[in-house]
Design an enzyme around this catalytic site. Structure first.
Site, PDB file in Angstrom:
ATOM      1  N   ARG A 182       0.769  -1.215   0.033  1.00  0.00           N
ATOM      2  CA  ARG A 182       0.013   0.035   0.009  1.00  0.00           C
ATOM      3  C   ARG A 182       0.855   1.123   0.080  1.00  0.00           C
ATOM      4  NH1 ARG A 182      -3.990  -0.463   4.722  1.00  0.00           N
ATOM      5  NH2 ARG A 182      -5.026  -2.013   3.503  1.00  0.00           N
ATOM      6  N   CYS A 214     -13.972  -2.384   5.574  1.00  0.00           N
ATOM      7  CA  CYS A 214     -13.011  -1.428   4.927  1.00  0.00           C
ATOM      8  C   CYS A 214     -13.662  -0.714   3.644  1.00  0.00           C
ATOM      9  CB  CYS A 214     -12.140  -2.594   4.059  1.00  0.00           C
ATOM     10  SG  CYS A 214     -11.176  -3.351   5.202  1.00  0.00           S
ATOM     11  N   LYS A 225      -4.024   0.232  14.711  1.00  0.00           N
ATOM     12  CA  LYS A 225      -4.011   1.257  13.512  1.00  0.00           C
ATOM     13  C   LYS A 225      -4.582   2.599  13.926  1.00  0.00           C
ATOM     14  CE  LYS A 225      -6.357  -1.372  10.899  1.00  0.00           C
ATOM     15  NZ  LYS A 225      -7.250  -2.075   9.900  1.00  0.00           N
ATOM     16  N   CYS A 229      -7.733 -11.106   0.212  1.00  0.00           N
ATOM     17  CA  CYS A 229      -7.637 -10.533   1.579  1.00  0.00           C
ATOM     18  C   CYS A 229      -8.000 -11.836   2.187  1.00  0.00           C
ATOM     19  CB  CYS A 229      -8.994  -9.752   1.669  1.00  0.00           C
ATOM     20  SG  CYS A 229      -9.346  -9.256   3.706  1.00  0.00           S
ATOM     21  N   ARG A 258      -2.122   6.088   9.500  1.00  0.00           N
ATOM     22  CA  ARG A 258      -1.965   5.726   8.254  1.00  0.00           C
ATOM     23  C   ARG A 258      -2.321   6.700   7.314  1.00  0.00           C
ATOM     24  NH1 ARG A 258      -4.030   0.397   8.030  1.00  0.00           N
ATOM     25  NH2 ARG A 258      -3.279  -0.699   9.625  1.00  0.00           N
ATOM     26  N   CYS A 283     -16.415  -9.150   5.130  1.00  0.00           N
ATOM     27  CA  CYS A 283     -16.326  -9.459   6.524  1.00  0.00           C
ATOM     28  C   CYS A 283     -16.725  -8.261   7.286  1.00  0.00           C
ATOM     29  CB  CYS A 283     -14.840 -10.102   6.686  1.00  0.00           C
ATOM     30  SG  CYS A 283     -13.554  -8.662   7.342  1.00  0.00           S
ATOM     31  N   CYS A 323     -15.229  -3.600  -0.960  1.00  0.00           N
ATOM     32  CA  CYS A 323     -13.538  -3.873  -0.625  1.00  0.00           C
ATOM     33  C   CYS A 323     -13.106  -4.993  -1.396  1.00  0.00           C
ATOM     34  CB  CYS A 323     -13.604  -4.339   1.014  1.00  0.00           C
ATOM     35  SG  CYS A 323     -14.172  -5.996   0.961  1.00  0.00           S
ATOM     36  N   LYS A 355      -5.995   6.358  12.350  1.00  0.00           N
ATOM     37  CA  LYS A 355      -6.671   7.057  10.945  1.00  0.00           C
ATOM     38  C   LYS A 355      -7.171   8.315  11.367  1.00  0.00           C
ATOM     39  CE  LYS A 355      -7.684   2.609   8.950  1.00  0.00           C
ATOM     40  NZ  LYS A 355      -8.725   1.832   8.265  1.00  0.00           N
TER      41      LYS A 355
END
Ligand code: SRM
Ligand code: SF4
Length: 571
Positions: A75, A485, A213, A442, A144, A481, A436, A215
Site C-alpha cells: 500500500r 473496509c 492502527k 484478503c 495511516r 467481512c 472492499c 486514522k
C-alpha cells in the site's frame, strides 16, 4: 495504563523488533519459502505490506502438497490522494512489472499493488521511492494515509487544507530508519526520511508504537466524501472569507466489529471542539499520544481509540487533551455536510481549468475487454499537467486539466471504451457503490465483495430502472467481512459478508455520513438480497417525501430504528 496489562503477542513482537527491523532482512533472503518468518509478518505491515496467499488456489495447492502461493500486497500512501502524472506512470509500470497488472485505488485514497513476490519487494519499493512515493505506515499500528476531500473546485481552501494534511502526515510518519535500511540500501531520497545521523527513536510513538492502527481524515463541507466520522480523528474544515480558518475536531470513529461480539461495534466520531489551523498538528499529536498511553494493548479487538473513549468517557478524554496541549479547544463552529459520495463528469471553471471525475468500479484500474481504463490513464498521464486525485470512494479525478488538453483526454477515454459521464451511463446505485477487495487476496474475507458486486448490481439496476429510480443516488457498500473496509455501516444499504455467498443486510445510514445503519436481515443469498430490497425500493419510489433520502425513508417507515451512537448499533 499499559503497565498493568497482559500484553498481546504483537506488542512483544514490536517491543523486540528494534524499531521495526525484527528478522525481516533474513526473512527476505530465505530462498526456501515465499513467506516471511511469522513475527516478521506483523512487522512488514508497518512497511506498508501484507503477506497474503492466492485464496482461489489454496485448496488445490494443498492437495498438491505445495505451500500456499504467497505474495504481498503493498500500500502506497498518497496524502490527500494527490498524485502527479509522473507518480501515476510509475505506479502503472510497477503494477505490470512486479504485481498482477492492476492498480487498486483504496477507500483511503491510497494505491495498492497485489501479487508482488517476496523476491520483488525491494525493487518495487525502490520504484516507489524513485517517484517520491513511499509505503511506510501504509499499514501497521501507526497513523495511516491522511485523507482529504479531493474537490478541486474549492481550490484555495483545498490548497491550504492539503498543506495541513501533508504536514500531519509527515509529522506522524514513523522516524525509524529501518524502512530505508531494508528497502532502499539506507539511501532515502526525499523528505519523509529521517535526517542524516538522526538516532533511531520514535519521539511520538515510542518503541511499541500505537496499540492499533490510527486514522485521520480532513473534510471540507459541504462534502463529506472522506467520511470523516469513520476516523480516529476527523477534521472538519472551517472557512472564513474564502480562507481556511481552522477545524472542528472529532474523535473516536471506526468501522470494525466482530460477528457474535456485541461489545465490538462501529462508531462515529464525536466533535470535541474547534482548533485554529496553526495548532491542528499539535492537537493530532496529543490525541495520538493519549491513545498511545491509554489504548488497550492486551486485546487487539478493543484497542482502537473508539473503545478507549467509551471506556474513559469524552469529558475525561477532553480534559487530558487540554492538559497535554496546555490550552483548551474552542467551542465547535457551525458546519453542514450534505453528501458523502463523488460528483462525476466534467466540471469546467471560469478560468478554463477543467476537472473530470471518473467512475472506477471497485477502485480497480485494469484493462478489461471493451474498457481499457489502465491504458487510457497511462496515455493521459504522458501529457496531463495537472494532477491525479484519488477519492475516498475509490474513484479518480483528473484535476486541473489544461484547456488545450480537454479534447484529447475525452477522445482517449472514448477510444478506450471508458464511460466519461458516469451520470448518464450508470444508475445512481452503481456509481455510488463501494466494495472492499475481499477474495481472492484478503486473508480475512468470508465472502466476495469487489469481484461480485457488479453482478449483484446488474440485478439491482434492473429493479431501480423498473421503479423509475435509476438516477437516484443511494449509497450501497459491500464488504467481505465485518471489518468494514468499504465503510459498510455508513451505507444507506450495507452488505456485510457472513459466509461464502451470504450477507447481512444493514439499512438506514445517512447520505451525508452522519448516522450509522442498522441490521435488517441476516445471511441473505443473492435472491434473498434482491427479494429484501425490492419492496423497500418500491415503497420508496411511491411513498418518499420530496428530497427524502433512502436512508432516512427506511427509518421514517419503521423498517429499522435509527442508530444514534455506536453503543446502540446492535440494539
Ligand atoms: Fe481495511 C484489514 C483492505 C480501508 C478496517 N483491510 C484490512 C486488510 C489489510 C486485511 C488484513 O488485515 O489481512 C485488507 C487487505 C485486502 C487486500 O487484499 O487488499 C484491507 N482496507 C482495505 C482497503 C484496500 C479496502 C478497499 O477495497 O479499498 C482499504 C485500504 C485503505 C488504505 O488505503 O489505507 C481499507 N479498512 C479500511 C477502512 C475504511 C477507512 O479507513 O476509511 C476501514 C474501516 C475504518 C476503520 O479503520 O475502522 C478498515 N481493515 C479494517 C479492519 C478493522 C479494524 C478494526 O478496528 O476493527 C481490518 C482488520 C484489522 O485491522 O484487524 C482491516
Ligand atoms: Fe478484507 Fe474484510 Fe477488509 Fe473486505 S472488509 S478487505 S474482507 S478485511
Amino acid at each position: 495504563m499499559a503497565d498493568n496489562q497482559k500484553l498481546s503477542e504483537v506488542e512483544h513482537v514490536k517491543d523486540a523488533s528494534r524499531y521495526l527491523r525484527g528478522t525481516l532482512a533474513e526473512s527476505l533472503e530465505n530462498p526456501i519459502t515465499g513467506a516471511l518468518y511469522p513475527d516478521d509478518t506483523h512487522l512488514i505491515k508497518f512497511h506498508g505490506s501484507y503477506q497474503q496467499t492466492d485464496r482461489d488456489l489454496d485448496s488445490e495447492r494443498k492437495r498438491q502438497k505445495l505451500e500456499p502461493l504467497y505474495s504481498f500486497m503493498i500500500r502506497v500512501r498518497v496524502p490527500g490522494g494527490v498524485a502527479t502524472p509522473a507518480q501515476w506512470l510509475r505506479m502503472d509500470e510497477l503494477a505490470d512489472e512486479y504485481a498482477n497488472g492492476t492498480l487498486k485505488l483504496t477507500t483511503r485514497q491510497a494505491f495498492q499493488l497485489h501479487g508482488v513476490l517476496k523476491r520483488d519487494l525491494q525493487q518495487t519499493i525502490q520504484g516507489f521511492n524513485e517517484a517520491l512515493l513511499d509505503s511506510i505506515a501504509g499499514c501497521g499500528d501507526v497513523n495511516r494515509n491522511v485523507m482529504l476531500n479531493p474537490n478541486p473546485h474549492q481550490s484555495r481552501v483545498h490548497a491550504e487544507a492539503y498543506e495541513v494534511a501533508r504536514h500531519i502526515s509527515t509529522h506522524l510518519t514513523p522516524r525509524t530508519s529501518a524502512y530505508w535500511e531494508l528497502w532502499l540500501n539506507g539511501e532515502p531520497q526525499f523528505s519523509s526520511a529521517p535526517n542524516e545521523g538522526e538516532e533511531d527513536a520514535e519521539p511520538i510513538y515510542g518503541k511499541t508504537y500505537l496499540p492499533r492502527k490510527f486514522k485521520i481524515a480532513l473534510g471540507i463541507p459541504p462534502h463529506n466524501d472522506t467520511d470523516i466520522f469513520a476516523n480516529d480523528i476527523g477534521l472538519i474544515a472551517v472557512e472564513e472569507n474564502g480562507r481556511l480558518a481552522g477545524f472542528n475536531v472529532a474523535v473516536g470513529g471506526g468501522m470494525g466489529m466482530t460477528f457474535g461480539m456485541s461489545d465490538t461495534y462501529p462508531r462515529l466520531a464525536d466533535i470535541i471542539g474547534y482548533v485554529p489551523a496553526g495548532q491542528v498538528v499539535d492537537v493530532c499529536e496529543k490525541i495520538v499520544t493519549i491513545q498511545r498511553d491509554w489504548g488497550n494493548r492486551e486485546n487487539r479487538k478493543f484497542s482502537r481509540l473508539k473503545y478507549t473513549l467509551d471506556r474513559v468517557g469524552l469529558d475525561v478524554f477532553r480534559g487530558e487533551l487540554h492538559q497535554r496541549l496546555g490550552y483548551a479547544l474552542e467551542p465547535a463552529r457551525p458546519y453542514q455536510f450534505r453528501s458523502s459520495g463523488d460528483a462525476f463528469g466534467w466540471a469546467i471553471q471560469a478560468d478554463g481549468r477543467a476537472h473530470l471525475t471518473l467512475f472506477v468500479e471497485g477502485g480497480r484500474v485494469a484493462d478489461r475487454p471493451g474498457s481499457e481504463l489502465k491504458t487510457a490513464l497511462r496515455e493521459i498521464a504522458r501529457f496531463h499537467q495537472g494532477d491525479f486525485r484519488l477519492t475516498g470512494n475509490q474513484n479518480l479525478i483528473l484535476a486541473n486539466i489544461a484547456p488545450e488538453h480537454r479534447l484529447a483526454v475525452q477522445a482517449l477515454l472514448q477510444e478506450h471504451g471508458v464511460p466519461v459521464e458516469a451520470n448518464d451511463a450508470l444508475t445512481g446505485l452503481r456509481r455510488g457503490a463501494l466494495a472492499c477487495v475481499a477474495l481472492n487476496t484478503c486473508t480475512l474475507a468470508f465472502a466476495e465483495a469487489e469481484r461480485y458486486l457488479p453482478q449483484l448490481l446488474d440485478r439491482l439496476d434492473g429493479v431501480m430502472r423498473q421503479l423509475g429510480l435509476s438516477q437516484d443516488d443511494i449509497l450501497l457498500r459491500m464488504t467481505g467481512c465485518p471489518n468494514g473496509c468499504a465503510r459498510p455501516y455508513l451505507g444507506e444499504i450495507g452488505l456485510v459478508g457472513r459466509a461464502v455467498g451470504r450477507y447481512n443486510l444493514y439499512l438506514g445510514a445517512a447520505f451525508n455520513g452522519e448516522r450509522l445503519n442498522k441490521l435488517y436481515q441476516e445471511m441473505l443469498d443473492e435472491d434473498g438480497i434482491v427479494a429484501a430490497l425490492t419492496p423497500l425500493l418500491a415503497d420508496y419510489a411511491q411513498g418518499r417525501q420530496p428530497q427524502e433520502r433512502f436512508g432516512d425513508f427506511v427509518i421514517r417507515r419503521g423498517y429499522v430504528h435509527a442508530t444514534t451512537h455506536g453503543l446502540d448499533f446492535h440494539q
